[in-house]
Design a protein around this motif. Structure first.
Motif, PDB file in Angstrom:
ATOM      1  N   ASN A 161      -8.321   1.182  -0.548  1.00  0.00           N
ATOM      2  CA  ASN A 161      -8.107   0.129   0.668  1.00  0.00           C
ATOM      3  C   ASN A 161      -9.230  -0.370   1.401  1.00  0.00           C
ATOM      4  O   ASN A 161      -9.575  -1.534   1.534  1.00  0.00           O
ATOM      5  N   THR A 216      -7.004   8.908  -1.813  1.00  0.00           N
ATOM      6  CA  THR A 216      -7.378   8.039  -2.823  1.00  0.00           C
ATOM      7  C   THR A 216      -7.013   6.426  -2.428  1.00  0.00           C
ATOM      8  O   THR A 216      -7.899   5.630  -2.531  1.00  0.00           O
ATOM      9  N   ALA A 217      -5.772   6.321  -2.318  1.00  0.00           N
ATOM     10  CA  ALA A 217      -5.161   4.864  -1.980  1.00  0.00           C
ATOM     11  C   ALA A 217      -5.811   4.616  -0.647  1.00  0.00           C
ATOM     12  O   ALA A 217      -6.058   3.383  -0.731  1.00  0.00           O
ATOM     13  N   ARG A 218      -5.921   5.289   0.227  1.00  0.00           N
ATOM     14  CA  ARG A 218      -6.510   4.736   1.561  1.00  0.00           C
ATOM     15  C   ARG A 218      -7.725   4.528   1.339  1.00  0.00           C
ATOM     16  O   ARG A 218      -8.535   3.608   1.771  1.00  0.00           O
ATOM     17  N   ILE A 222      -3.176  10.417  -1.516  1.00  0.00           N
ATOM     18  CA  ILE A 222      -2.870   9.698  -0.423  1.00  0.00           C
ATOM     19  C   ILE A 222      -4.445   9.158   0.063  1.00  0.00           C
ATOM     20  O   ILE A 222      -4.664   8.052   0.522  1.00  0.00           O
ATOM     21  N   LYS A 279       2.056   1.879  -3.433  1.00  0.00           N
ATOM     22  CA  LYS A 279       1.103   2.312  -4.321  1.00  0.00           C
ATOM     23  C   LYS A 279       0.784   3.592  -4.065  1.00  0.00           C
ATOM     24  O   LYS A 279       0.468   4.570  -5.027  1.00  0.00           O
ATOM     25  N   LYS A 280       0.671   4.273  -2.835  1.00  0.00           N
ATOM     26  CA  LYS A 280       0.609   5.653  -2.567  1.00  0.00           C
ATOM     27  C   LYS A 280       1.723   6.475  -3.334  1.00  0.00           C
ATOM     28  O   LYS A 280       1.521   7.456  -3.613  1.00  0.00           O
ATOM     29  N   GLU A 281       3.190   5.999  -3.210  1.00  0.00           N
ATOM     30  CA  GLU A 281       4.156   6.635  -3.851  1.00  0.00           C
ATOM     31  C   GLU A 281       3.853   6.572  -5.570  1.00  0.00           C
ATOM     32  O   GLU A 281       4.247   7.608  -5.935  1.00  0.00           O
ATOM     33  N   ILE A 308       1.152   9.404  -5.998  1.00  0.00           N
ATOM     34  CA  ILE A 308       1.813  10.758  -5.700  1.00  0.00           C
ATOM     35  C   ILE A 308       2.728  11.057  -6.858  1.00  0.00           C
ATOM     36  O   ILE A 308       2.816  12.426  -7.128  1.00  0.00           O
ATOM     37  N   LYS A 322      -2.068  15.092  -0.940  1.00  0.00           N
ATOM     38  CA  LYS A 322      -2.907  14.987  -0.081  1.00  0.00           C
ATOM     39  C   LYS A 322      -4.180  14.147  -0.676  1.00  0.00           C
ATOM     40  O   LYS A 322      -4.772  13.083   0.105  1.00  0.00           O
ATOM     41  N   LEU A 369       0.783  -1.330  -0.101  1.00  0.00           N
ATOM     42  CA  LEU A 369       0.231  -0.019  -0.007  1.00  0.00           C
ATOM     43  C   LEU A 369       0.833   1.449  -0.127  1.00  0.00           C
ATOM     44  O   LEU A 369       0.627   2.171  -0.595  1.00  0.00           O
ATOM     45  N   GLN A 370       1.948   1.201   0.599  1.00  0.00           N
ATOM     46  CA  GLN A 370       2.865   2.394   0.982  1.00  0.00           C
ATOM     47  C   GLN A 370       3.408   2.657  -0.610  1.00  0.00           C
ATOM     48  O   GLN A 370       3.614   3.932  -0.904  1.00  0.00           O
TER      49      GLN A 370
END
Length: 257
Positions: free
Chosen positions: A148, A143-145, A141, A117-119, A122, A138, A114-115
């Motif tokens: 999930n 959107t990925a959360r 971040i 995918k956030k990168e 971004i 922001k 997940l980290q």
């Protein structure tokens, strides 16, 4: 002898009547053949034979349907990709395949994927390489959360705590997108296009008309008009007083001359 003949006549007449009215019943059927009795003896001709019960005749055949597994946002990450902590280490590239497999996403936990995918999200929307605190970052971040949380709730739909967190994140992202749309529309379009976000406008305010609401509205309009009328009267009196004072001042000035 007479009694036997009379008994046979009664049995034949009753069997004929039952044959006429009993054939309309579906579970029963008129049978002129002999029905075997439980003891091995034969029953009287013209009796009724009961068909075996047909159960579940109105139900269709059961077909096994496979449950469709929702596609995860982490499915596009290749398992041979290194984790984010070891991707910039040059020594990892010279190690053997076993060490690379231990440091790759194949054996990584869900938080590491997940980290990463956030990168990736971004990197699509950030203004420059050092941008880590802008509105676009922001939104990426969040959107990925949110995605999930959605994947988690599709498997565990009774998880109320994570559902509440997802709704709060959706509201926060909606406010950010609304402000970004008003300030920088080109950045808003880029964020929605790169992250695959569909922005929908909030519904217009609608209130159900009731008699109480109509009476309250009429009273408020009446009070507003009365207040405006009194204010107009006060303004008129002020104008008249000012005009009278101006006239008196002019008269006194004329008499003094």
């Amino acid at each position: 002898m007479f009694t036997n003949v009379a008994l046979r006549t009664v049995l034949k007449s009753s069997a004929g009547v039952l044959r006429d009215f009993g054939c309309a019943l579906k579970p029963w059927s008129c049978s002129s053949a002999l029905i075997a009795a439980p003891g091995g003896a034969s029953a009287v001709a013209g009796s009724f034979a009961l068909h075996p019960p047909v159960r579940h005749y109105a139900r269709g055949a059961k077909t096994k349907t496979k449950k469709t597994v929702p596609q995860s946002q982490l499915s596009d990450l290749p398992p041979t990709m290194l984790r984010m902590d070891y991707a910039a280490v040059p020594l990892v590239q010279t190690t053997d395949d076993l060490v690379k497999r231990l440091l790759s996403l194949e054996l990584a936990c869900h938080s590491d994927k997940l980290q990463l995918k956030k990168e990736q999200l971004i990197a699509k929307v950030q203004r420059d390489e050092s941008d880590r605190n802008s509105v676009e970052v922001k939104v990426a971040i969040l959107t990925a959360r949110i995605r999930n949380y959605q994947e988690h709730l599709q498997k565990h739909h009774k998880d109320k705590a994570n559902k509440r967190r997802m709704l709060m994140a959706i509201d926060t992202r909606k406010k950010m997108l609304k402000n970004l749309r008003l300030v920088r529309y080109d950045a808003f379009e880029k964020v929605c296009e790169q992250l695959g976000i569909t922005y929908t406008f909030p519904p217009e305010y609608y209130r159900r008309v009731t008699r109480r609401w109509l009476a309250k509205k009429a009273l408020c309009i009446k009070v507003f008009k009365e207040v405006q009328k009194r204010k107009e009267e006060v303004r008129l009196k002020m104008k008249q007083s000012l005009a009278s004072t101006a006239e008196e001042a002019a008269k006194t000035k004329a008499t003094s001359l």
